[in-house]
Scaffold this active site. Structure first.
Site, PDB file in Angstrom:
ATOM      1  N   GLY A  23      54.202  51.253 -18.002  1.00  0.00           N
ATOM      2  CA  GLY A  23      55.104  52.186 -17.343  1.00  0.00           C
ATOM      3  C   GLY A  23      56.243  52.576 -18.131  1.00  0.00           C
ATOM      4  N   GLY A  46      52.150  34.357 -13.467  1.00  0.00           N
ATOM      5  CA  GLY A  46      50.822  34.200 -12.883  1.00  0.00           C
ATOM      6  C   GLY A  46      50.263  35.721 -12.615  1.00  0.00           C
ATOM      7  CD  GLU A  54      51.837  50.280  -8.639  1.00  0.00           C
ATOM      8  OE1 GLU A  54      51.912  51.685  -8.391  1.00  0.00           O
ATOM      9  OE2 GLU A  54      52.096  50.003  -9.688  1.00  0.00           O
ATOM     10  CG  ASP A  56      63.347  49.496  -8.238  1.00  0.00           C
ATOM     11  OD1 ASP A  56      63.561  50.576  -7.432  1.00  0.00           O
ATOM     12  OD2 ASP A  56      62.644  49.456  -9.215  1.00  0.00           O
TER      13      ASP A  56
HETATM   14  N1  ADP Z   1      51.995  39.537 -12.499  1.00  0.00           N
HETATM   15  C1  ADP Z   1      51.214  40.692 -12.620  1.00  0.00           C
HETATM   16  N2  ADP Z   1      49.932  40.420 -12.443  1.00  0.00           N
HETATM   17  C2  ADP Z   1      49.085  41.613 -12.600  1.00  0.00           C
HETATM   18  N3  ADP Z   1      49.625  43.032 -12.745  1.00  0.00           N
HETATM   19  C3  ADP Z   1      50.854  42.888 -12.795  1.00  0.00           C
HETATM   20  C4  ADP Z   1      51.733  41.778 -12.633  1.00  0.00           C
HETATM   21  N4  ADP Z   1      52.935  42.451 -12.818  1.00  0.00           N
HETATM   22  C5  ADP Z   1      53.017  43.543 -12.863  1.00  0.00           C
HETATM   23  N5  ADP Z   1      51.503  44.088 -12.804  1.00  0.00           N
HETATM   24  C6  ADP Z   1      51.184  45.527 -12.960  1.00  0.00           C
HETATM   25  O1  ADP Z   1      52.139  46.279 -13.798  1.00  0.00           O
HETATM   26  C7  ADP Z   1      52.884  47.390 -13.145  1.00  0.00           C
HETATM   27  C8  ADP Z   1      54.061  47.428 -13.731  1.00  0.00           C
HETATM   28  O2  ADP Z   1      54.847  46.216 -13.283  1.00  0.00           O
HETATM   29  P1  ADP Z   1      56.175  46.112 -12.683  1.00  0.00           P
HETATM   30  O3  ADP Z   1      56.732  44.936 -12.692  1.00  0.00           O
HETATM   31  O4  ADP Z   1      56.287  46.966 -11.708  1.00  0.00           O
HETATM   32  O5  ADP Z   1      57.007  47.082 -13.811  1.00  0.00           O
HETATM   33  P2  ADP Z   1      57.809  48.380 -14.041  1.00  0.00           P
HETATM   34  O6  ADP Z   1      57.359  49.211 -12.811  1.00  0.00           O
HETATM   35  O7  ADP Z   1      59.052  48.158 -14.457  1.00  0.00           O
HETATM   36  O8  ADP Z   1      56.919  49.264 -15.043  1.00  0.00           O
HETATM   37  C9  ADP Z   1      52.552  47.080 -11.719  1.00  0.00           C
HETATM   38  O9  ADP Z   1      52.597  48.059 -10.949  1.00  0.00           O
HETATM   39  C10 ADP Z   1      51.323  46.314 -11.734  1.00  0.00           C
HETATM   40  O10 ADP Z   1      50.169  47.258 -11.556  1.00  0.00           O
END
Ligand code: ADP
Ligand code: MG
Length: 296
Positions: A105, A190, A196, A230
């Protein structure tokens, strides 16, 4: 190639001295946007000739940035910083191997990984204010500018805050990824599997899913004193079994925060609006807020 891919392909080939130099740069960057070579020498406690040799090599590999201005200075780039964190996590017995990207992201790159015990985990690299060095080149006040807050520091702060939030809410039973370890700008947690909420077209039990989201918001608020701040359809994950998980917590605030009420209201409003628009579920914002706060 992403900075994580570069870091993964290189960090096992680096020697102890290379890490000393990278760490010296890391320390120097609390004081300088571009760290003069003498300072890298001082912070790394290595002979000047060795630092010169190693830093040229690290620059050639693409792990440090070299700036030529009134003096020659160096800065870690994201791949160099990733190397430091990965090295610490591997040496610490937390990670064994890094796998494929799970989500790349604007503010984070998330990868899957394996622990030495063979457990699959998720590794989130925070990227706050990803620096374009071309922009900083034009700016003044780089030398010894103590007030400058680097991307490196902000990214580490985001990881620390998210890890703190995960520990607080996980311990009271909120449905979040299990926090495992944090180092610098990286958190290990984990691995979760699901979608989403924003990506799912249709859900069978929208009412029940919404109830579960709100129940997690309530638990987090009442038992941990934590507000996500958020919350949206992008940070709610629906698993294959229909249960939800709340992710992405670096901007959390506690109940004592001066804007706590507004942020809680905004979180709940976001969720209710989305469920109304997308799944035609109607709820009263005031009633849900009262229930979350324990006033109902
Ligand atoms: N613990 C996790 N296990 C698997 N996928 C994850 C995990 N945390 C995040 N993701 C994936 O990464 C994406 C981005 O993570 P996120 O924590 O929302 O960060 P940001 O939105 O700030 O980039 C999430 O939408 C999800 O698809
Ligand atoms: Mg997110």
């Amino acid at each position: 190639m992403s900075s994580v891919d570069l870091a993964v392909s290189l960090f096992r080939r680096l020697e102890g001295g290379d890490f000393r130099v990278l760490q010296g740069l890391e320390l120097g960057m609390t004081q300088y946007r571009f760290v003069p070579l003498e300072e890298v020498v001082r912070y790394s406690s290595l002979p000047p000739s060795e630092v010169g040799f190693r830093i040229s090599n690290l620059h050639r590999l693409g792990l440090v940035y070299r700036w030529v201005g009134p003096y020659v200075g160096y800065a870690l780039n994201t791949a160099g910083y990733d190397c430091l964190a990965l090295n610490a996590l591997v040496k610490g017995g937390i990670l064994e191997a890094l796998g494929k990207p799970l989500g790349v992201g604007k503010e984070a790159d998330v990868y899957d990984a394996l622990t030495p015990e063979g457990e699959r985990v998720a590794v989130k690299f925070h990227r706050i204010g990803r620096t374009s060095f071309r922009d900083t080149r034009r700016k003044r006040g780089y030398e010894g500018d103590r007030r400058h807050i680097s991307w490196l520091y902000r990214s580490r702060l985001a990881a620390e805050r998210e890890f703190e939030a995960l520990k607080l809410v996980h311990s009271v039973g909120v449905a979040v990824p299990r926090p495992i370890k944090q180092n610098r700008h990286v958190i290990v947690m984990g691995l979760i599997e699901g979608w989403e909420l924003a990506e799912v077209g249709e859900i069978d039990e929208a009412e029940a899913v919404l109830n579960e989201v709100l129940e997690n918001v309530r638990l987090s608020y009442q038992k941990a004193g934590v507000i996500h701040a958020d919350l949206s359809e992008y940070n709610i994950i629906i698993q294959a079994d229909g249960h939800v998980l709340l992710i992405d917590w670096p901007q959390y605030v506690t109940r004592e925060h001066p804007n706590a009420e507004d942020l809680l209201r905004r979180d709940v409003r976001n969720v209710l609006n989305y469920f109304r628009r997308k799944f035609r579920v109607r709820r009263s914002l005031e009633e849900e807020l009262a229930r979350i706060k324990g006033e109902a």
